[in-house]
Design a protein around this motif. Structure first.
Motif, short mmCIF file in Angstrom:
data_model
loop_
_atom_site.label_atom_id
_atom_site.label_comp_id
_atom_site.label_asym_id
_atom_site.label_seq_id
_atom_site.Cartn_x
_atom_site.Cartn_y
_atom_site.Cartn_z
N SER A 1 0.84 -1.19 0.00
CA SER A 1 0.00 0.00 0.00
C SER A 1 0.88 1.25 0.00
O SER A 1 2.03 1.22 0.44
CB SER A 1 -0.94 0.02 1.21
OG SER A 1 -0.21 0.19 2.40
N LYS A 2 0.32 2.34 -0.48
CA LYS A 2 1.03 3.61 -0.54
C LYS A 2 1.31 4.18 0.85
O LYS A 2 2.40 4.73 1.07
CB LYS A 2 0.27 4.60 -1.40
CG LYS A 2 1.05 5.90 -1.61
CD LYS A 2 0.60 6.64 -2.81
CE LYS A 2 1.30 7.95 -3.02
NZ LYS A 2 2.67 8.07 -2.63
N PRO A 3 0.40 4.10 1.83
CA PRO A 3 0.73 4.63 3.16
C PRO A 3 2.00 4.01 3.77
O PRO A 3 2.77 4.71 4.43
CB PRO A 3 -0.51 4.33 3.99
CG PRO A 3 -1.63 4.29 3.00
CD PRO A 3 -1.01 3.68 1.77
N VAL A 4 2.24 2.74 3.53
CA VAL A 4 3.46 2.10 4.06
C VAL A 4 4.68 2.64 3.31
O VAL A 4 5.71 2.94 3.93
CB VAL A 4 3.39 0.56 3.97
CG1 VAL A 4 4.67 -0.07 4.49
CG2 VAL A 4 2.19 0.04 4.76
N GLY A 5 4.58 2.79 2.00
CA GLY A 5 5.68 3.39 1.23
C GLY A 5 5.98 4.81 1.69
O GLY A 5 7.14 5.20 1.85
N ASP A 6 4.93 5.59 1.94
CA ASP A 6 5.11 6.96 2.42
C ASP A 6 5.79 6.97 3.80
O ASP A 6 6.65 7.80 4.07
CB ASP A 6 3.77 7.69 2.50
CG ASP A 6 3.16 7.97 1.13
OD1 ASP A 6 3.89 7.88 0.11
OD2 ASP A 6 1.95 8.26 1.08
N TRP A 7 5.39 6.04 4.68
CA TRP A 7 5.98 5.95 6.02
C TRP A 7 7.46 5.63 5.92
O TRP A 7 8.29 6.26 6.57
CB TRP A 7 5.25 4.90 6.85
CG TRP A 7 5.65 4.85 8.29
CD1 TRP A 7 5.11 5.57 9.31
CD2 TRP A 7 6.67 4.02 8.88
NE1 TRP A 7 5.74 5.25 10.50
CE2 TRP A 7 6.69 4.31 10.26
CE3 TRP A 7 7.56 3.09 8.38
CZ2 TRP A 7 7.57 3.68 11.14
CZ3 TRP A 7 8.43 2.46 9.25
CH2 TRP A 7 8.43 2.76 10.61
N PHE A 8 7.81 4.63 5.09
CA PHE A 8 9.22 4.29 4.91
C PHE A 8 10.02 5.49 4.42
O PHE A 8 11.07 5.81 4.95
CB PHE A 8 9.38 3.13 3.92
CG PHE A 8 10.81 2.83 3.56
CD1 PHE A 8 11.59 2.03 4.39
CD2 PHE A 8 11.38 3.35 2.41
CE1 PHE A 8 12.92 1.76 4.07
CE2 PHE A 8 12.71 3.09 2.08
CZ PHE A 8 13.47 2.29 2.92
N ASN A 9 9.52 6.16 3.39
CA ASN A 9 10.24 7.31 2.83
C ASN A 9 10.41 8.43 3.85
O ASN A 9 11.43 9.12 3.85
CB ASN A 9 9.54 7.81 1.57
CG ASN A 9 9.73 6.86 0.41
OD1 ASN A 9 10.81 6.32 0.21
ND2 ASN A 9 8.68 6.63 -0.35
N ALA A 10 9.44 8.61 4.75
CA ALA A 10 9.55 9.65 5.78
C ALA A 10 10.58 9.27 6.84
O ALA A 10 11.26 10.13 7.40
CB ALA A 10 8.18 9.88 6.44
N GLN A 11 10.72 7.97 7.13
CA GLN A 11 11.66 7.50 8.16
C GLN A 11 13.09 7.40 7.62
O GLN A 11 14.05 7.55 8.36
CB GLN A 11 11.26 6.12 8.71
CG GLN A 11 9.84 6.01 9.20
CD GLN A 11 9.48 7.05 10.22
OE1 GLN A 11 10.18 7.27 11.18
NE2 GLN A 11 8.35 7.72 10.00
N ALA A 12 13.22 7.08 6.35
CA ALA A 12 14.52 6.78 5.73
C ALA A 12 15.21 8.07 5.31
O ALA A 12 15.00 8.55 4.20
CB ALA A 12 14.32 5.85 4.54
N SER A 13 16.06 8.61 6.18
CA SER A 13 16.72 9.87 5.86
C SER A 13 18.07 9.69 5.18
O SER A 13 18.65 10.64 4.69
CB SER A 13 16.89 10.71 7.13
OG SER A 13 17.68 10.02 8.07
N GLY A 14 18.58 8.46 5.13
CA GLY A 14 19.83 8.17 4.42
C GLY A 14 19.54 7.56 3.07
O GLY A 14 18.39 7.51 2.62
#
Length: 183
Positions: free
Chosen positions: A64-77
């Protein structure tokens, strides 16, 4: 490859899979979970240490897109996939954040705020990894794949952990090659 043995989750009538990811070149891996995101309605039963550098995320698989969005928000490297045809995660099955603890035989290596996610490309499940301070490199890539270096700590001293997602000897989308060097 992921363990295909699935359990029926009685509350949701969906399956829980043992989604296995192996960090090769190590004696052990563990994960101290701090937070996670999973597609609505899918079960999540935490992370298990299986030994030999293998972790299992016990969860359902539906992207789902919400999980992808969450990962992208957490992944700063830098974001490293185990499937080279992918450029950025959009829809993912689940994502976890916490402290990755690796052991290369010289003591535990602590990598805080590490993010691991799983998505799928057709019928292939693949993984993404990231953490603050991870930089993409090409020094460990000979053919296909992505590589990154992350500063971590081992026995109170700084080390560099090198992650390579694919090489001629590692076409498996469920394993990541790890090498540790002094900082």
């Amino acid at each position: 490859m992921s363990n295909e043995t699935a359990k029926l989750h009685p509350q949701d009538s969906v399956t829980v899979h043992s989604n296995e990811l192996t960090f090769t070149g190590l004696t052990d891996a563990d994960f101290q979970l701090q937070s996670h995101s999973i597609t609505s309605g899918q079960p999540f039963n935490g992370v298990s240490r299986l030994g030999g550098g293998t972790l299992s995320v016990n969860a359902g698989r539906k992207h789902s897109k919400p999980v992808g969005d969450w990962f992208n928000a957490q992944a700063s490297g830098a974001k490293l996939p185990t499937h080279t045809e992918l450029s950025a995660p959009d829809e993912l099955n689940f994502a976890i954040q916490g402290t990755l603890i690796l052991n290369d035989g010289n003591g535990p290596i602590s990598c805080p705020n590490f993010v691991i996610a799983q998505g799928n490309w057709g019928s292939v499940n693949y993984w993404w990894i990231s953490a603050p301070g991870m930089i993409e490199t090409d020094s460990d890539v000979q053919y296909l794949g992505k590589a990154g270096t992350l500063p971590c700590t081992q026995n109170g001293r700084s080390v560099k952990v090198h992650f390579t997602t694919e090489s001629p000897n590692n076409s498996n989308t469920h394993s990541i090659i790890v090498r540790v060097t002094p900082a």
